[in-house]
Design a protein around this motif. Structure first.
Motif, short mmCIF file in Angstrom:
data_model
loop_
_atom_site.label_atom_id
_atom_site.label_comp_id
_atom_site.label_asym_id
_atom_site.label_seq_id
_atom_site.Cartn_x
_atom_site.Cartn_y
_atom_site.Cartn_z
N TRP A 76 0.91 -1.22 0.17
CA TRP A 76 0.11 -0.02 -0.04
C TRP A 76 1.04 1.15 0.09
N LEU A 77 2.00 1.26 0.87
CA LEU A 77 2.96 2.46 0.93
C LEU A 77 3.42 2.70 -0.48
N LEU A 78 3.88 1.51 -1.01
CA LEU A 78 4.57 1.86 -2.28
C LEU A 78 3.62 2.45 -3.38
N GLN A 79 2.35 1.95 -3.47
CA GLN A 79 1.28 2.27 -4.38
C GLN A 79 0.79 3.80 -3.92
N GLU A 80 0.79 4.08 -2.86
CA GLU A 80 -0.21 5.27 -2.51
C GLU A 80 0.61 6.32 -1.88
#
Length: 89
Positions: free
Chosen positions: A17-21
């Motif tokens: 999620w952190l990578l994407q958002e």
């Protein structure tokens, strides 16, 4: 081990999620050769969170669960900060 597996899944999901958002880069590594688990979250070159568990397979399961739960809590806090920053923008 099922509870620990669920925590691993949550750690991986939060890292993804952190990578994407966000602009954060996350790295999660379970190294059987070194018998360790490592997670790192960076903002550019600056490390904002990292945790290393040595002697992973030898850890008491209860203590390992506590340590993994702590990682999940930290990642959830980072996620909340990212979401509130986006909401404020």
């Amino acid at each position: 081990m099922d509870k620990n597996l669920a925590l691993f899944t949550q750690i991986n999901s939060l890292s993804y999620w952190l990578l994407q958002e966000s602009n954060f880069k996350s790295s999660v590594s379970l190294d059987a050769t070194d018998d360790s688990f490592f997670i790192s979250i960076k903002d550019g070159l600056e490390s904002i969170y990292k945790h290393h568990i040595e002697d992973f397979s030898k850890k008491d399961q209860r203590f390992l669960r506590i340590e993994l739960s702590s990682i999940v809590s930290h990642l959830l806090q980072i996620k909340r900060s990212v979401k509130s920053h986006k909401h404020a923008s």
